[in-house]
Design a protein around this motif. Structure first.
Motif, PDB file in Angstrom:
ATOM      1  N   ASN A  20       0.816  -1.210   0.000  1.00 43.07           N
ATOM      2  CA  ASN A  20       0.000   0.000   0.000  1.00 43.07           C
ATOM      3  C   ASN A  20       0.853   1.265   0.000  1.00 43.07           C
ATOM      4  OD1 ASN A  20       0.869  -0.168   2.662  1.00 43.07           O
ATOM      5  ND2 ASN A  20      -1.151   0.172   3.584  1.00 43.07           N
ATOM      6  N   ARG A  28       2.342   4.590  -1.966  1.00 37.70           N
ATOM      7  CA  ARG A  28       1.723   5.489  -2.930  1.00 37.70           C
ATOM      8  C   ARG A  28       1.979   4.950  -4.337  1.00 37.70           C
ATOM      9  NH1 ARG A  28       2.350  11.958  -2.308  1.00 37.70           N
ATOM     10  NH2 ARG A  28       1.607  11.318  -0.239  1.00 37.70           N
ATOM     11  N   THR A  63       5.477   3.851  -6.391  1.00 36.51           N
ATOM     12  CA  THR A  63       6.634   3.602  -5.524  1.00 36.51           C
ATOM     13  C   THR A  63       7.250   2.238  -5.796  1.00 36.51           C
ATOM     14  OG1 THR A  63       5.701   5.019  -3.789  1.00 36.51           O
ATOM     15  CG2 THR A  63       7.418   3.450  -3.129  1.00 36.51           C
ATOM     16  N   SER A  83      -4.384   1.696  -2.489  1.00 40.13           N
ATOM     17  CA  SER A  83      -3.999   3.109  -2.544  1.00 40.13           C
ATOM     18  C   SER A  83      -5.112   3.964  -1.962  1.00 40.13           C
ATOM     19  CB  SER A  83      -3.712   3.527  -3.995  1.00 40.13           C
ATOM     20  OG  SER A  83      -4.889   3.451  -4.778  1.00 40.13           O
ATOM     21  N   SER A 102      -4.727   4.692  -8.977  1.00 39.45           N
ATOM     22  CA  SER A 102      -3.416   4.849  -9.608  1.00 39.45           C
ATOM     23  C   SER A 102      -3.443   5.773 -10.820  1.00 39.45           C
ATOM     24  CB  SER A 102      -2.886   3.479 -10.046  1.00 39.45           C
ATOM     25  OG  SER A 102      -3.808   2.846 -10.927  1.00 39.45           O
ATOM     26  N   ALA A 119      -3.293   9.552  -8.069  1.00 35.22           N
ATOM     27  CA  ALA A 119      -2.110   8.846  -7.569  1.00 35.22           C
ATOM     28  C   ALA A 119      -1.289   9.693  -6.610  1.00 35.22           C
ATOM     29  CB  ALA A 119      -1.241   8.388  -8.734  1.00 35.22           C
ATOM     30  N   ASP A 120      -1.347  11.019  -6.748  1.00 35.69           N
ATOM     31  CA  ASP A 120      -0.520  11.886  -5.897  1.00 35.69           C
ATOM     32  C   ASP A 120      -1.177  12.172  -4.551  1.00 35.69           C
ATOM     33  OD1 ASP A 120      -2.482  13.401  -7.425  1.00 35.69           O
ATOM     34  OD2 ASP A 120      -1.584  15.188  -6.501  1.00 35.69           O
ATOM     35  N   PRO A 157      -2.455  11.504  -0.875  1.00 42.90           N
ATOM     36  CA  PRO A 157      -2.129  10.556   0.196  1.00 42.90           C
ATOM     37  C   PRO A 157      -3.385   9.905   0.763  1.00 42.90           C
ATOM     38  CG  PRO A 157      -1.968  12.809   1.004  1.00 42.90           C
ATOM     39  CD  PRO A 157      -2.224  12.906  -0.474  1.00 42.90           C
ATOM     40  N   ASN A 176      -8.802   0.836  -3.755  1.00 42.95           N
ATOM     41  CA  ASN A 176      -8.463   2.157  -3.224  1.00 42.95           C
ATOM     42  C   ASN A 176      -9.485   2.575  -2.173  1.00 42.95           C
ATOM     43  OD1 ASN A 176     -10.395   4.372  -4.455  1.00 42.95           O
ATOM     44  ND2 ASN A 176      -9.878   3.040  -6.190  1.00 42.95           N
TER      45      ASN A 176
END
Length: 372
Positions: free
Chosen positions: A98, A100, A103, A127, A131, A135-136, A138, A200
């Protein structure tokens, strides 16, 4: 009982941390899977430092999601660490991670980078917001509760949005991850082919909003916070008694009749304002006022005993102490203990809630210490 866990023989390389992933892998471990928790050898899982409270020198947050696992220290920032991780994955049936999005790919350990070499691998990515364009973002439970609308319908009124008292979205996402992993393993049993399971937190929450989300999607109606009340049922809320609040869920006309009879208020049954559920919802304030006239004459435990006898769904608002006492009285075995053979320390744990008649959950390993 066979004495063999339902998932015995299954190895899981667990690169997850905090709650959603660790909760998922703990459940799989309870059902017999071998779970190898991969942590940075110095920092470890963040929840190891999330205290107080502490038990036996460890954060109870960490202890609550990491039993039935062994731990290995791997620094994915080094070439040797990445090689060690790849070797572990090659010996595993399932990967859970899990980080980000992107990674694991930067480490050369993404699903697409592994699938050709390990075609039977089931790879689960958890996530916060997917994705793609999210994706950015948190994936913190509080942020997802805010972004996903849960806080807008939780709280005493529209002006006071409240998060749930536990990281509920993480838990729901962990359950979705388990479901996806088991489905992918079932497919692999038939075809020999693994696949990528993506979960997600944001989508998990939207799905878990159930009737509230369904109402909005179908009609455009925006639900609002109603405190402990239900938007479509009455009485389905908490009401005052002589000592503490009582939750009552008379969710249909039959149950409302039983409720009125139990408190010796037949007048409520014949009152046109309360004759059907839609009418009770429309006259909720008057209904609650009438019910509390009677309920405040006795303590919550009195009404719980009476309503239980009469088949009216209800419960006092319990603290966790009272909740676990109730579980014990119901023979639910909600607490188990695991003893570390090396130290002799016994760890009380909340039991796995999944009951399997032939392959029940087992509690083999205490949550592992930080690997050196």
């Amino acid at each position: 009982m066979t004495g063999i866990g339902a998932l015995s023989g299954l190895r899981i390389a667990d690169f997850s941390r905090v709650l959603s992933g660790p909760y998922a892998t703990m459940l799989l471990g309870d059902m017999g899977a071998e779970v190898i928790k991969v942590e940075h050898p110095v920092a470890g899982d963040e929840t190891r430092s999330w205290g107080p409270p502490w038990y036996a020198g460890q954060a109870t947050y960490y202890l609550g999601a990491n039993r039935n696992k062994t731990a290995t220290g791997i620094d994915l920032g080094t070439e040797s660490g990445r090689a060690q991780a790849r070797a572990l994955i090659g010996q595993s049936d399932v990967v859970v991670q899990n980080f980000r999005p992107g990674t694991m790919e930067r480490f050369g350990l993404g699903f697409d980078q592994l699938a050709a070499e390990f075609p039977r691998l089931v790879y689960c990515s958890i996530s916060g917001f997917g994705s793609a364009n999210g994706a950015d973002l948190p994936g913190y439970d509080l942020i997802v509760q805010a972004a996903g609308g849960l806080m807008s319908i939780t709280g005493p009124d529209e002006e006071t949005p409240i998060k749930t008292g536990v990281a509920l979205v993480d838990v729901i996402s962990g359950l979705h991850a388990v479901t996806g992993i088991l489905a992918a393993l079932r497919y692999r049993d038939h075809t020999g082919v693994g696949q990528h399971v993506e979960v997600n937190l944001f989508s998990s929450l939207l799905s878990a909003l159930a009737n509230q989300a369904a109402s909005y999607v179908a009609t455009g109606h925006l639900p609002k916070a109603l405190g402990n009340r239900h938007p479509s049922i009455a009485p389905y809320e908490t009401m005052n008694t002589a000592d503490r609040p009582l939750a009552v869920a008379a969710a249909n006309d039959k149950l409302f009749t039983k409720l009125a009879q139990a408190i010796q208020r037949p007048d409520l049954i014949s009152d046109e304002r309360f004759a059907t559920n839609p009418q009770r919802v429309a006259h909720r304030e008057q209904l609650v006022k009438e019910l509390e006239k009677t309920l405040t004459r006795a303590p919550a435990d009195h009404w719980f005993a009476l309503f239980r006898q009469e088949g009216v769904p209800c419960s006092p608002i319990n603290g966790l102490d009272q909740a676990f006492e109730l579980a014990t009285s119901l023979d639910l075995d909600a607490v188990v203990s695991i003893t570390c053979p090396d130290t002799g320390t016994t760890y009380p744990q909340v039991a796995c809630p999944i009951r399997l008649s032939e392959t029940p959950a087992t509690y083999r390993l205490v949550p592992p210490p930080l690997p050196g």
